[in-house]
Each structure stands twice: as structure tokens, then as C-alpha cells.
Design a protein around this motif. Structure first.
Motif, PDB file in Angstrom:
ATOM      1  N   ASN B  83       0.833  -1.193   0.000  1.00 29.08           N
ATOM      2  CA  ASN B  83       0.000   0.000   0.000  1.00 29.08           C
ATOM      3  C   ASN B  83       0.876   1.253   0.000  1.00 29.08           C
ATOM      4  O   ASN B  83       1.461   1.598   1.011  1.00 29.08           O
ATOM      5  CB  ASN B  83      -0.886  -0.042   1.250  1.00 29.08           C
ATOM      6  N   ASP B  85       0.229   4.270   0.108  1.00 30.63           N
ATOM      7  CA  ASP B  85      -0.242   5.391   0.925  1.00 30.63           C
ATOM      8  C   ASP B  85       0.387   5.425   2.312  1.00 30.63           C
ATOM      9  O   ASP B  85       0.380   6.446   2.976  1.00 30.63           O
ATOM     10  CB  ASP B  85      -1.768   5.356   1.056  1.00 30.63           C
ATOM     11  N   ARG B  86       0.927   4.280   2.745  1.00 31.44           N
ATOM     12  CA  ARG B  86       1.570   4.272   4.049  1.00 31.44           C
ATOM     13  C   ARG B  86       2.947   4.914   3.979  1.00 31.44           C
ATOM     14  O   ARG B  86       3.529   5.253   4.988  1.00 31.44           O
ATOM     15  CB  ARG B  86       1.706   2.843   4.556  1.00 31.44           C
ATOM     16  N   GLN B  87       3.485   5.044   2.776  1.00 34.26           N
ATOM     17  CA  GLN B  87       4.816   5.611   2.635  1.00 34.26           C
ATOM     18  C   GLN B  87       4.793   7.112   2.383  1.00 34.26           C
ATOM     19  O   GLN B  87       5.732   7.808   2.679  1.00 34.26           O
ATOM     20  CB  GLN B  87       5.540   4.916   1.486  1.00 34.26           C
ATOM     21  N   LEU B  88       3.699   7.587   1.786  1.00 36.19           N
ATOM     22  CA  LEU B  88       3.681   8.983   1.338  1.00 36.19           C
ATOM     23  C   LEU B  88       3.208   9.915   2.446  1.00 36.19           C
ATOM     24  O   LEU B  88       2.182   9.685   3.064  1.00 36.19           O
ATOM     25  CB  LEU B  88       2.753   9.114   0.120  1.00 36.19           C
ATOM     26  N   CYS B  89       3.964  10.985   2.708  1.00 34.30           N
ATOM     27  CA  CYS B  89       3.535  11.908   3.754  1.00 34.30           C
ATOM     28  C   CYS B  89       3.913  13.357   3.473  1.00 34.30           C
ATOM     29  O   CYS B  89       3.701  14.226   4.297  1.00 34.30           O
ATOM     30  CB  CYS B  89       4.091  11.478   5.103  1.00 34.30           C
ATOM     31  N   GLU B  96       8.847  14.208  -1.433  1.00 39.61           N
ATOM     32  CA  GLU B  96       8.650  12.801  -1.102  1.00 39.61           C
ATOM     33  C   GLU B  96       9.871  11.988  -1.525  1.00 39.61           C
ATOM     34  O   GLU B  96      10.392  11.179  -0.763  1.00 39.61           O
ATOM     35  CB  GLU B  96       7.393  12.315  -1.841  1.00 39.61           C
ATOM     36  N   VAL B  97      10.340  12.218  -2.754  1.00 39.18           N
ATOM     37  CA  VAL B  97      11.480  11.462  -3.260  1.00 39.18           C
ATOM     38  C   VAL B  97      12.732  11.830  -2.481  1.00 39.18           C
ATOM     39  O   VAL B  97      13.608  11.001  -2.258  1.00 39.18           O
ATOM     40  CB  VAL B  97      11.655  11.721  -4.778  1.00 39.18           C
ATOM     41  N   LEU B  99      12.893  12.666   0.676  1.00 42.22           N
ATOM     42  CA  LEU B  99      12.854  12.280   2.092  1.00 42.22           C
ATOM     43  C   LEU B  99      13.806  11.131   2.421  1.00 42.22           C
ATOM     44  O   LEU B  99      14.579  11.205   3.362  1.00 42.22           O
ATOM     45  CB  LEU B  99      11.415  11.907   2.496  1.00 42.22           C
ATOM     46  N   GLY B 100      13.761  10.075   1.598  1.00 46.56           N
ATOM     47  CA  GLY B 100      14.609   8.917   1.851  1.00 46.56           C
ATOM     48  C   GLY B 100      16.086   9.282   1.752  1.00 46.56           C
ATOM     49  O   GLY B 100      16.929   8.696   2.428  1.00 46.56           O
ATOM     50  N   PHE B 131      -1.097  12.769  -3.024  1.00 52.51           N
ATOM     51  CA  PHE B 131      -2.411  12.169  -2.795  1.00 52.51           C
ATOM     52  C   PHE B 131      -3.428  12.490  -3.874  1.00 52.51           C
ATOM     53  O   PHE B 131      -4.493  11.899  -3.920  1.00 52.51           O
ATOM     54  CB  PHE B 131      -2.930  12.536  -1.405  1.00 52.51           C
ATOM     55  N   ARG B 138       0.851   6.798  -7.538  1.00 51.49           N
ATOM     56  CA  ARG B 138       1.321   6.849  -6.159  1.00 51.49           C
ATOM     57  C   ARG B 138       2.328   5.729  -5.897  1.00 51.49           C
ATOM     58  O   ARG B 138       3.314   5.898  -5.211  1.00 51.49           O
ATOM     59  CB  ARG B 138       0.148   6.733  -5.172  1.00 51.49           C
ATOM     60  N   SER B 145      10.920   6.964  -4.345  1.00 55.59           N
ATOM     61  CA  SER B 145      11.539   7.430  -3.107  1.00 55.59           C
ATOM     62  C   SER B 145      12.329   6.312  -2.423  1.00 55.59           C
ATOM     63  O   SER B 145      13.300   6.567  -1.738  1.00 55.59           O
ATOM     64  CB  SER B 145      10.497   8.029  -2.165  1.00 55.59           C
TER      65      SER B 145
END
Lengths: 253, 272, 280
Positions: B83, B85-89, B96-97, B99-100, B131, B138, B145
Motif C-alpha cells: 500500500n 499510501d503508508r509511505q507517502l507523507c 517525497e522522493v 525524504l529517503g 495524494f 502513487r 523514493s
């Protein structure tokens, strides 16, 4: 603490009580804890809660809940005990902190109460189906079904949200965000931005729930729609009598 | 690259892993197959230390996962969840890309370079809000990321579930290009067609035990292993097994084209 | 049973039509599979059947949807749901209770089903969905496949004439997906329900559905028996619909003049194709 709000199926005397009786008893026990100022009475009520747990056949689970409540109570005790100024000083600590006998007594009562008050509520939820609670709230107390439904749905969503949050934290840790730190404050700071994905997935889910309820006639439901009938028998009368006795006793001691 | 040595794992409420040993070398593309509850997700989480083995040893690029934090392992092991959506914030795809990378790369200029390279590789618009994108897009952002820190191993937990055919082809295209460029892949998938198209080796789990480990072509044909794990092989190998009596070329066909050429050759040789 | 004429729908605030001139007739007892890329309007089409569009989501609704002679734009969602039962992809979201039995009672109580009829209906629904032994279980302790069957049972109990399902197996593994489809098949064949199901797994549809509807960008791109639709393999791939490998195989064999029969929908037919095709 996974599933500590879940219903545990059973056929004990307590399971078979009228849901309304169970509600009254659990709130009665809570009230008793606040009516009394006596440590021993509060401790006795906590013990009584554990006995009820054993009677319902969930002694292991109620013991686990009790232990985790005690841990929380101990933490609260430590937070409070240094800040009560009245009473005879038992111990003087640096930074102007001191421990007094009144402080110990007050904090101990507070901590005991917390455990004794939470126990009956969590026991009641363990042995009563949410739908039964909703039904009696609607039938006996005249609460509109919509509110009762919101209550039961909120209870159902708590474990789902916890699970979702755990999944989100796992995903973030896997991409290098340092959730596996021991530092509590840093962890909280990292957690805040994650409320966004949690919120979005929750809103989506609630939307589906709303449609699903609407399509199954939610708006047609009236006060008398409940299928189950709840009888009120000798067991209920006896249980309520015991409950009243406890309330009266705790108010007097 | 990734090594499991007699790994056991048990946890209340989760699937168990019982005595699993295997080793995956650099550049392999391995599929992990099994029924729901067979322990696939648990095994994936053991790879990057989200779960630590109760006994035995898991080593990634020489690091013992029991002694290393998951967040520190993230630069070796990229992990894509089912899923996205659990990774995107974050508010934009670009953030987003990045962040890691924040944790993996100290140099700011290098971070920007890698971030932009990822956006280009996936054809993503950095200004979009994650989102607001479709599920497939997504999933791409999440994958970008995860890939930005250039991990040596990529663990994919059902990367194509919930995607339509085109989105699935796009994601698998990127993964397969990475694999050709040397990234090691461990992929959980229920889709036997995806497995047979892309993976070269298959691990089969059943009830927490490793009951099969071999080339995908051979594993799909191993009736006993597939039955035990309640798996159905992909259509063409299934068909090949049904018509094995027609000749070795039919029995060995694994792709549509191999089946077509088996039929063409049979017809050619039937002619005088 | 279902009659859709010139249906156009645009969600409020959306720049384009989600459904663009859809016309479709579905007969009683049909089993229709809807497939297409994401964003093609598949979910919206099921919403049009159960009245969620235009009653729950508002927007620009034109054309006409008729269910058992009832105009859905005029009837309320409750009136429609006496005929149409709905199941969704988000398993956790659509379930409203914590115990299996309560989930099934929910709709029965709301629709005011007479008391004497409730118990037989609960038993019937549990039995048809194959979950009689789960009646008193906590839903949170069930597997995904079992939960989806609880959702099915809660609808079966309401005895709808039509079942509209939006990717009911989206979160399930192949074995559980198959079991859900077998339940649908039983409802269709033994109890005469009309089934309309959106599904990404084309092989499942080829095996179970009588008719396929392929959607793309809010329109119906192709429609008919699975065999006929699959013959247009090139067009399907262009839209972004996967076609089963055995159908691709049949197409290639035909191209080489090695086969001249029907497009196989399952392995048994594919086997026949390979055995007989050799002689042709």
C-alpha cells in the motif's frame, strides 16, 4: 495490548446479564471509587473487578489489563507525589522538591482510583457486544440511534487506526526515518507529519462505511428496529442489588 | 548479498518462520510465492530488520540485521510495501522522493542530483501533490523514493496488487531495468504471470517453511511443491503439463511464443 | 432488469465526465463482468446501479438508469437497495459491526424485516456464503477472504435481485478470490441473482462471467460474451486490459493458420485447442 477492546464470546452468568445491567454495574463501580476517600475501599473494588473478570472466564485478560493500568498509575503517582506541599514532610529532595505524607496519601488514592475506575469499563466491553450496548442505549435511554452508531463505530475504528499507524511507522522506518530511536520526544516529532497519511486513509475508509450503512437502510432505522430482546431476570436483580450495596457502602466508609 | 541461516521467527498474532535458509547473490531476481499466511510478509520484514529472527541469522550486505537498526539498513535494502499510501507523507512528489535521501546522503547537491534523476526515470512531475495522483502513480512515487538512495537490494511486497495492467507493466518495466543494471530483487507476488515474466528464481513458502527453491521454470512445473503450497502455475506452464504427452517441446514450453513454435514445429514435422 | 440509457455523470468539482454516454441492458439472471484501466469509470457505473450516484455523490447526472422498472434518479437509495445489494473493495470500511451475526442483522433490522423471518434469513445468508460456523466470531479475528464473505452474507440476507460488486477481490489472494467468485456463481445459478462485478483479474471473469463490458475513459469500449470480446485482443491491449495468455496463444496460432476454432476461456478448452489444432 492488541485487541483489548474486543468482545470475548462466552456464556458465563455475567455474559448473560442484560446489557443495561452491565452498563449500570460498571458505572456504579466507577462512582463508588469516587464516593469513597478510603484507600482500602478503592483497593477492594479493584480486587472485586478482578473477581468479576474471573467469573466471566477472562481472568488472564483482566489481570493483564490490571497490570498495565498499575504501570500507568505508578507513573502518575510519581508525577504527583513531588508537587503536593501540604502535610508533614517525609523526604526533602534537591530543586525544592519534597514528599509529604498528605502527598503520598493523595497520590496513592488518585493512582488506585485510575486503575479501579478503568477496570469495570474495560471488563464490560470485553463481555458485552457493541451492538447490544447500542441497542439498549437506544431502547432504554432513548438516545437516537445515530449517536449510538457513532459510538460503536468509533470503538470499532480504534484498533483499525492503531494498525494503520503501526503500518505507516513501519513503512517510514523501512525508508530510513529513524523511528527505531529510543528518544521519546524525537519520535513524537517524527510522528506528527504522519498524521496526514493516517487522516487520508481514515477519511477514505469512513466514506465507504457511510455508503455501506446508507445502502443497508441506516436512515430507516427507528427506536424499535432492534431484533434482539433483552430480558430482565432474577440474575439482573441480584446483580443490581449487589451493585447498590457496594455504592452505599463506599459512600459511608 | 542476502543470507538467511536457519532462521526461526515466532510472534503472537503473526505468521511464523521455521528453519529457513537460503542465499541470494548480487543481481538475482527472486520471486517469493506462497498462500496468504504462509509467512511471505514476515520473511520480507526479516530482510530489513523490521523483525529480528528469534534464532538463526539474517545478513544483508554483510550486516547482521539483529545488530543494525532498520533505519540504518535502509541504505542497503529498499522496501516497497503493497500500500503506497503508508509511505507517502509530504506535500509534493519532489519532497517525497528527497525524504529517503535525507538520511542516506549527506551532500545536498548530490541529493538534488539523485532526486531529479529519479523524477526523470519515472517521468514524474515533482510539483504534484502525491495524494492527488492515481493509485498506479502513487505506487511509482513510493518506488522512486525507495530507489533514490540507490539500495543494493529491493524487497517488494506485492508491488502490482491493485494496479491495472498498464500501471503494472510500467512498474515492472522499471524494476526489470534496475535488475538488469545490477540491483538484486526479492519480490512477493500472487500474480503467476508477473512471476513467470520477470523472475528467474522462485522461493516457495508454506506454513513458514521453505518448501521450494529453484529456477521459476522448474518450480512452476514441480507439481508436488505447487500443490503443497496451494499455488496454481501460470497458464502456459499449466497447459504444457496437461499436454505433456504430445511431445517434449510442448511439455517444455513456458511462454506463448515457445508454445506457438512447438505447435509450428509439430506441424512442420508432420508434413512429408 | 437493468436498463441504462445515455448516462452521463460528472462529479461536482471534477473537470471531466466520469461516465460518458453509457447505454447498457442487463437481463435477469445475467453475470456481467466489468473491466478496464483505472479511472475508466467502472466504480462510478456500479454507483449508478445502487443509487450512490446521484444520491450520495452529487454531480451532473443526465440520462436514465432503470432498475426493475424504477428510475434511480427519482427513487431514494433505500428503495433502490431493496433490489440492488452492494459489496466494495475496502473490506474493513464496509463492515459496520464487530461480530458476524450483528453485521448480518444490521440491514435486516433497518429494513424492518418481520421478526419471524429474521432468523431463517440469517441462517440462509450464512449458509449460502459458506460461513455458518463463523456466526459468533469477532470479525477482527477473521482472514480477508472470510471478511469479504461476511460482507456478501450481509447483503444476501436482504435478498436483493441484483448484486453490484466493486472489485470484491482487490485485496484478496488468488485462492480467496476464487472462493468469492464461486459464491457469486452459486447465487447466480441456484438463486437466480443478477450479478454485475467490476474485476481486474481477467482470468476470473473469463471463467465466471457470461458477458464482459470493457470500459475506457467513461465509455463502453467493447461488450459481449467473453469469447467475442477476447477476439479483439489488440484493441484490449491498447486500452490497457490484460488478456489471458491462452487467448493470446489462440490468436497467434490463428495468425499462423494453425488453429481455426473458438478462443479458449479456460485450460480445458486450451488443451482441446492444442490437441485438435494439431490435426487441422
Amino acid at each position: 495490548m492488541k485487541g483489548f477492546l474486543d468482545y470475548v464470546d462466552g456464556n458465563s452468568v455475567l455474559h448473560r446479564l442484560n446489557p443495561m445491567t452491565k452498563l449500570i454495574i460498571s458505572f456504579g463501580l466507577c462512582a463508588s471509587c469516587f464516593l469513597t476517600q478510603n484507600h482500602a475501599v478503592v483497593a477492594a473494588i479493584a480486587l472485586f473487578d478482578l473477581c468479576l473478570g474471573a467469573l466471566a472466564g477472562i481472568s488472564r485478560r483482566s489481570a493483564l489489563i490490571f497490570i498495565s493500568l498499575l504501570k500507568l498509575s505508578a507513573a502518575l503517582f510519581l508525577l504527583q507525589v513531588f508537587f503536593v506541599r501540604q502535610g508533614n514532610i517525609l523526604l526533602v529532595l534537591p530543586f525544592g522538591l519534597r514528599v509529604t505524607d498528605a502527598g503520598v496519601s493523595f497520590s496513592a488514592l488518585f493512582a488506585l482510583r485510575l486503575a479501579a475506575v478503568t477496570m469495570p469499563l474495560s471488563l464490560m466491553l470485553s463481555i458485552t457486544r457493541m451492538s447490544d450496548i447500542a441497542n439498549v442505549l437506544v431502547r432504554y435511554l432513548g438516545i437516537p440511534y445515530k449517536y449510538a452508531f457513532v459510538l460503536t463505530t468509533a470503538m470499532r475504528f480504534i484498533p483499525l487506526f492503531t494498525e494503520e499507524m503501526a503500518g505507516i511507522m513501519e513503512a517510514q522506518t523501512a525508508r530510513g526515518v529513524r523511528f527505531d530511536t529510543g528518544n521519546f520526544f524525537r519520535k513524537v516529532r517524527l510522528l506528527l507529519p504522519l498524521c496526514v497519511p493516517l487522516l487520508i486513509s481514515s477519511v477514505r475508509r469512513i466514506e465507504v462505511s457511510a455508503i455501506s450503512a446508507e445502502l443497508r437502510g441506516f436512515n430507516l432505522r427507528g427506536r424499535s428496529s432492534g431484533y434482539k430482546r433483552y430480558s430482565f431476570g432474577a440474575n439482573d436483580a441480584a446483580a443490581l442489588f449487589i451493585c447498590v450495596m457496594i455504592i452505599v457502602a463506599s459512600a459511608m466508609i | 548479498m542476502l543470507k538467511f541461516e536457519d532462521v526461526y521467527f515466532a510472534y503472537a498474532g503473526g505468521d511464523t518462520i521455521t528453519g529457513v535458509s537460503f542465499e541470494i547473490g548480487r543481481g538475482e531476481f527472486v520471486a517469493l510465492m506462497g498462500e496468504n499466511g504462509a509467512g511471505k510478509s514476515t520473511l520480507c520484514r526479516l530482510c530489513n530488520g523490521l523483525l529480528k529472527p528469534s534464532s538463526g541469522r539474517v545478513a544483508v550486505c554483510g550486516c547482521d540485521t539483529a545488530r543494525t537498526r532498520t533505519s540504518a539498513l535502509a541504505k542497503y535494502v529498499g522496501f516497497l510495501f503493497q500500500n503506497p499510501d503508508r509511505q507517502l507523507c509530504k506535500n509534493t512528489v519532489r519532497e517525497e522522493v528527497e525524504l529517503g535521501l535525507e538520511y542516506a546522503v549527506a551532500d545536498k547537491a548530490e541529493r538534488v542530483r539523485r532526486r531529479d534523476a529519479m523524477l526523470e526515470l519515472f517521468g514524474l512531475d515533482g510539483d504534484r501533490e502525491p495524494f492527488g495522483l492515481s493509485r498506479g502513480e502513487r505506487q511509482k512515487v513510493a518506488l522512486a523514493s525507495v530507489l533514490a538512495p540507490e539500495p543494493d537490494i529491493l524487497v517488494l511486497d506485492e508491488p502490482t496488487t491493485g494496479l491495472d495492467y498498464r500501471e503494472c507493466a510500467a512498474i515492472m518495466g522499471v524494476i526489470s531495468r534496475l535488475n538488469s543494471a545490477g540491483t538484486t530483487i526479492l519480490m512477493v507476488s500472487h500474480d503467476m504471470e508477473v512471476v513467470s515474466d520477470f523472475a528467474s528464481r522462485a522461493l516457495v513458502l508454506n506454513g513458514g517453511r521453505l518448501i521450494g527453491d529453484g529456477a521459476v521454470r522448474e518450480t512452476m512445473r514441480a507439481r508436488r511443491v505447487m500443490n503443497e503450497a496451494s499455488l496454481l502455475p501460470a497458464q502456459i506452464p499449466s497447459l504444457a503439463m496437461r499436454i505433456a504427452d504430445l511431445g517434449a517441446e510442448y511439455a517444455g514450453a513456458f511462454t506463448v511464443d515457445e508454445m506457438v513454435s512447438a505447435a509450428a514445429n509439430a506441424r512442420g514435422s508432420a508434413r512429408p | 432488469m437493468i436498463k441504462i440509457e445515455g448516462l452521463v455523470f460528472r462529479y461536482d468539482g471534477s473537470p471531466r465526465d466520469a461516465l460518458n454516454d453509457i447505454s447498457l441492458d442487463i437481463e435477469e439472471g445475467d453475470f456481467v463482468g466489468i473491466i478496464g484501466p483505472s479511472g475508466a469509470g467502472k466504480s462510478t457505473l456500479t454507483y449508478a446501479l445502487n443509487g450512490v450516484v446521484p444520491h450520495h455523490y452529487s454531480g451532473n447526472f443526465r440520462g436514465r438508469v432503470e432498475i426493475c422498472g424504477m428510475d434511480t434518479a427519482k427513487a431514494g437509495p433505500e428503495a433502490i437497495s431493496k433490489y440492488v445489494g452492494s459489496v466494495f473493495q475496502d473490506i474493513e470500511g464496509q463492515i459496520l459491526s464487530s461480530v458476524v451475526e450483528d453485521e448480518i442483522l444490521f440491514g435486516l433490522e433497518n429494513f424492518g424485516i418481520p421478526r419471524g423471518e429474521i432468523e431463517p434469513r440469517v441462517e440462509y445468508a450464512l449458509k449460502t456464503a459458506g460461513i455458518s460456523e463463523l456466526r459468533h466470531r469477532n470479525i477482527s479475528s477473521l482472514s480477508g477472504g472470510q471478511k469479504q464473505k461476511v460482507a456478501l452474507a450481509s447483503i444476501i440476507a436482504l435478498r436483493p435481485k441484483i448484486m453490484a460488486l466493486d472489485e470484491p477481490t482487490g485485496e484478496l489472494d488468488p485462492q480467496s478470490s476464487r472462493r468469492v467468485f464461486e459464491t457469486l456463481k452459486e447465487l447466480n445459478e441456484r438463486h437466480g441473482l443478477t450479478i454485475v462485478v467490476v474485476e481486474q483479474k481477467i482470468m476470473m471473469l473469463c471463467e465466471f462471467a457470461h458477458r464482459l463490458v470493457v470500459m475506457d475513459e467513461g465509455r463502453i469500449a467493447a461488450e459481449g460474451p467473453a469469447r467475442e470480446v477476447l477476439r479483439r485482443g489488440g484493441m484490449l491491449e491498447e486500452i490497457g486490459v490484460n488478456i489471458p495468455r491462452i487467448a493470446t496463444l489462440a490468436r497467434k496460432l490463428r495468425g499462423l493458420g494453425l488453429y481455426d476454432g473458438i478462443t479458449p476461456l479456460n485450460l480445458a478448452e486450451a488443451e482441446k485447442m492444442m490437441r485438435n489444432g494439431r490435426q487441422c
